[in-house]
Design a protein around this motif. Structure first.
Motif, PDB file in Angstrom:
ATOM      1  N   ASN A   1      -5.047  -2.891  -4.995  1.00 29.60           N
ATOM      2  CA  ASN A   1      -3.889  -3.476  -4.293  1.00 29.60           C
ATOM      3  C   ASN A   1      -4.345  -4.452  -3.212  1.00 29.60           C
ATOM      4  O   ASN A   1      -3.823  -5.557  -3.101  1.00 29.60           O
ATOM      5  CB  ASN A   1      -3.054  -2.372  -3.636  1.00 29.60           C
TER       6      ASN A   1
ATOM      7  N   GLY B   1      -4.184   7.927  -5.637  1.00 25.00           N
ATOM      8  CA  GLY B   1      -2.786   8.127  -6.028  1.00 25.00           C
ATOM      9  C   GLY B   1      -2.221   9.519  -5.801  1.00 25.00           C
ATOM     10  O   GLY B   1      -1.211   9.878  -6.404  1.00 25.00           O
TER      11      GLY B   1
ATOM     12  N   PHE C   1       5.419   3.262 -10.159  1.00 21.53           N
ATOM     13  CA  PHE C   1       4.570   4.227 -10.877  1.00 21.53           C
ATOM     14  C   PHE C   1       4.279   3.759 -12.297  1.00 21.53           C
ATOM     15  O   PHE C   1       5.174   3.392 -13.044  1.00 21.53           O
ATOM     16  CB  PHE C   1       5.243   5.607 -10.914  1.00 21.53           C
ATOM     17  N   LEU C   2       3.012   3.780 -12.663  1.00 21.96           N
ATOM     18  CA  LEU C   2       2.610   3.459 -14.029  1.00 21.96           C
ATOM     19  C   LEU C   2       2.034   4.729 -14.649  1.00 21.96           C
ATOM     20  O   LEU C   2       1.222   5.420 -14.018  1.00 21.96           O
ATOM     21  CB  LEU C   2       1.559   2.344 -14.024  1.00 21.96           C
TER      22      LEU C   2
ATOM     23  N   LEU D   1       0.818  -1.228   0.000  1.00 18.96           N
ATOM     24  CA  LEU D   1       0.000   0.000   0.000  1.00 18.96           C
ATOM     25  C   LEU D   1       0.846   1.270   0.000  1.00 18.96           C
ATOM     26  O   LEU D   1       0.336   2.368  -0.215  1.00 18.96           O
ATOM     27  CB  LEU D   1      -0.940   0.011   1.214  1.00 18.96           C
TER      28      LEU D   1
ATOM     29  N   HIS E   1      -2.832  10.202 -14.063  1.00 21.27           N
ATOM     30  CA  HIS E   1      -1.623  10.601 -13.332  1.00 21.27           C
ATOM     31  C   HIS E   1      -0.652  11.375 -14.218  1.00 21.27           C
ATOM     32  O   HIS E   1      -0.021  12.329 -13.767  1.00 21.27           O
ATOM     33  CB  HIS E   1      -0.962   9.367 -12.709  1.00 21.27           C
TER      34      HIS E   1
HETATM   35  N1  LIG Z   1      -0.159   5.438 -11.424  1.00 20.45           N
HETATM   36  C1  LIG Z   1       0.109   4.587 -10.418  1.00 20.45           C
HETATM   37  N2  LIG Z   1       1.097   3.685 -10.562  1.00 20.45           N
HETATM   38  C2  LIG Z   1       1.398   2.806  -9.584  1.00 20.45           C
HETATM   39  N3  LIG Z   1       0.782   2.769  -8.396  1.00 20.45           N
HETATM   40  C3  LIG Z   1      -0.214   3.659  -8.174  1.00 20.45           C
HETATM   41  C4  LIG Z   1      -0.614   4.606  -9.170  1.00 20.45           C
HETATM   42  N4  LIG Z   1      -1.615   5.340  -8.673  1.00 20.45           N
HETATM   43  C5  LIG Z   1      -1.855   4.890  -7.433  1.00 20.45           C
HETATM   44  N5  LIG Z   1      -1.001   3.882  -7.117  1.00 20.45           N
HETATM   45  C6  LIG Z   1      -0.943   3.138  -5.855  1.00 20.45           C
HETATM   46  O1  LIG Z   1      -2.217   3.200  -5.221  1.00 20.45           O
HETATM   47  C7  LIG Z   1      -2.050   3.235  -3.810  1.00 20.45           C
HETATM   48  C8  LIG Z   1      -2.782   4.422  -3.237  1.00 20.45           C
HETATM   49  O2  LIG Z   1      -2.096   5.611  -3.631  1.00 20.45           O
HETATM   50  P1  LIG Z   1      -1.921   6.866  -2.657  1.00 20.45           P
HETATM   51  O3  LIG Z   1      -1.547   6.432  -1.283  1.00 20.45           O
HETATM   52  O4  LIG Z   1      -1.021   7.818  -3.354  1.00 20.45           O
HETATM   53  O5  LIG Z   1      -3.429   7.410  -2.654  1.00 20.45           O
HETATM   54  P2  LIG Z   1      -3.987   8.767  -2.033  1.00 20.45           P
HETATM   55  O6  LIG Z   1      -4.827   9.403  -3.100  1.00 20.45           O
HETATM   56  O7  LIG Z   1      -2.868   9.584  -1.495  1.00 20.45           O
HETATM   57  O8  LIG Z   1      -4.920   8.243  -0.862  1.00 20.45           O
HETATM   58  P3  LIG Z   1      -5.445   9.078   0.415  1.00 20.45           P
HETATM   59  O9  LIG Z   1      -6.561   9.957  -0.081  1.00 20.45           O
HETATM   60  O10 LIG Z   1      -5.941   8.024   1.363  1.00 20.45           O
HETATM   61  O11 LIG Z   1      -4.289   9.844   0.968  1.00 20.45           O
HETATM   62  C9  LIG Z   1      -0.557   3.257  -3.545  1.00 20.45           C
HETATM   63  O12 LIG Z   1      -0.103   1.944  -3.295  1.00 20.45           O
HETATM   64  C10 LIG Z   1       0.024   3.770  -4.851  1.00 20.45           C
HETATM   65  O13 LIG Z   1       1.335   3.305  -5.037  1.00 20.45           O
END
Ligand SMILES: Nc1ncnc2c1ncn2[C@@H]1O[C@H](COP(=O)(O)OP(=O)(O)OP(=O)(O)O)[C@@H](O)[C@H]1O
Ligand SMILES: [Mg+2]
Length: 304
Positions: A233, A55, A22-23, A15, A28
């Motif tokens: 995930n 993300g 990163f994809l 998590l 994004h």
């Molecule tokens: N483009 C991407 N490539 C790879 N992994 C991603 C991508 N977008 C999101 N993730 C993965 O999804 C998960 C959630 O992302 P992240 O913690 O950044 O979300 P968040 O929007 O900050 O959530 P919150 O609102 O709870 O803070 C992480 O494991 C992140 O690595």
């Protein structure tokens, strides 16, 4: 754990927002483009909003890695700070030492002027900005008031959940709202993006075998996650654990995905077999009834 079982170097569905995983998915990539363009323009506030788990923190980290040496960055990952605490944190991020008799605001503006003279652009990045108290949002606006004749001395990037938009919609924040020159709304993933996302994470983690998930399973995972990467995930991690626990090698059995979904509170329920195949059943029934009608009319005609 299942690493050895599936031939993985590391956990593919952790998590932690790890930039190694990163994809370049459309939302994004677009968000990063907006951020770079807006920072280059040098105008006040930039805002990126998105649902929980889409993300934002990962984007924050990507941006931090990508900003060149002409930027001086102050990063506040947990800005649940009162206005005073916020000023102290910004000062500490900019390497300012408090001095008796001089206010922090003054020290910060002196430092910003110094940095501007050295050709540095100062960017304050706040994650979880929805948690900022009202007075701190106002303090941020005052930071962006500091400017030379040609440009702002500090730009502010806010990453936040949709709650941030709801708060900024209040009348008391209309001045701040007007200063948000660029903003981006992070959307959830499409089915295709969810599939690429799962496969990409498996590959980065070292998976080299044949497809673990079938198309049907990708569709279930996408539906149950609502296209939210974090839920994808959780679901994929649980599925792999269940498959490992059951000693399965090769393609994942449908039951594992269904059990992972059923065991995850934040996941949306999958449609039952009947609902999922309703269209197929209706078509088959219609076909059978038409066939029966033809057969009956043929039989009756033959009998006359
Ligand atoms: N483009 C991407 N490539 C790879 N992994 C991603 C991508 N977008 C999101 N993730 C993965 O999804 C998960 C959630 O992302 P992240 O913690 O950044 O979300 P968040 O929007 O900050 O959530 P919150 O609102 O709870 O803070 C992480 O494991 C992140 O690595
Ligand atoms: Mg986050």
């Amino acid at each position: 754990m299942y690493l050895y079982h599936f031939g993985l170097r590391e956990l593919p569905f952790s998590l932690t927002p790890n930039t190694q995983f990163f994809l370049q998915l459309a939302p994004h990539v677009e968000a990063l483009q907006v951020l770079h363009t807006a920072l280059a323009a040098g105008e006040g506030f930039i805002k990126v909003c998105g649902e929980v788990g889409t993300g934002k923190t990962l984007l924050c980290r990507k941006l931090l890695n990508e900003l060149g040496s002409n930027y001086q960055v102050a990063y506040l990952p947990n800005p649940c700070l009162k206005a005073d605490e916020l000023r102290r944190s910004v000062a500490s991020e900019l390497g300012i030492k408090p001095r008796d008799g001089v206010s922090l605001t003054e020290l910060i503006s002196q430092k910003l002027l110094e940095l501007a003279q050295q050709g540095k652009q100062v960017v304050l990045i706040l994650d979880e900005a929805q948690a900022l108290p009202d007075e701190s949002l106002e303090a941020l606006r005052l930071f962006t008031n500091l400017e030379t004749e040609r440009s702002k001395l500090m730009q502010v990037v806010l990453f936040g959940q949709p709650e941030l938009d709801r708060r900024l919609a209040q009348a008391q924040f209309r001045q701040l709202r007007q200063r948000i020159t660029f903003s981006y709304q992070l959307r959830k993933l499409t089915l295709e993006e969810s599939c690429c996302y799962i496969e990409h994470r498996l590959q980065v983690a070292g998976y080299q075998g044949n497809g673990l998930f079938s198309w049907q399973q990708f569709a279930w995972l996408h539906k149950a996650s609502g296209g939210v990467p974090r839920i994808l995930n959780v679901l994929c991690h649980k599925t792999l654990m269940l498959a490992y626990g059951a000693g399965q090698t090769g393609a994942i059995a449908n039951e594992m995905v269904k059990a992972a979904v059923a065991d995850t509170e934040s996941a949306l329920a999958l449609p039952s077999w009947w609902r999922e195949n309703l269209l197929l059943l209706a078509s088959l029934t219609l076909l059978a009834l038409t066939g029966l009608g033809w057969w009956l009319s043929f039989y009756m005609e033959a009998g006359q």
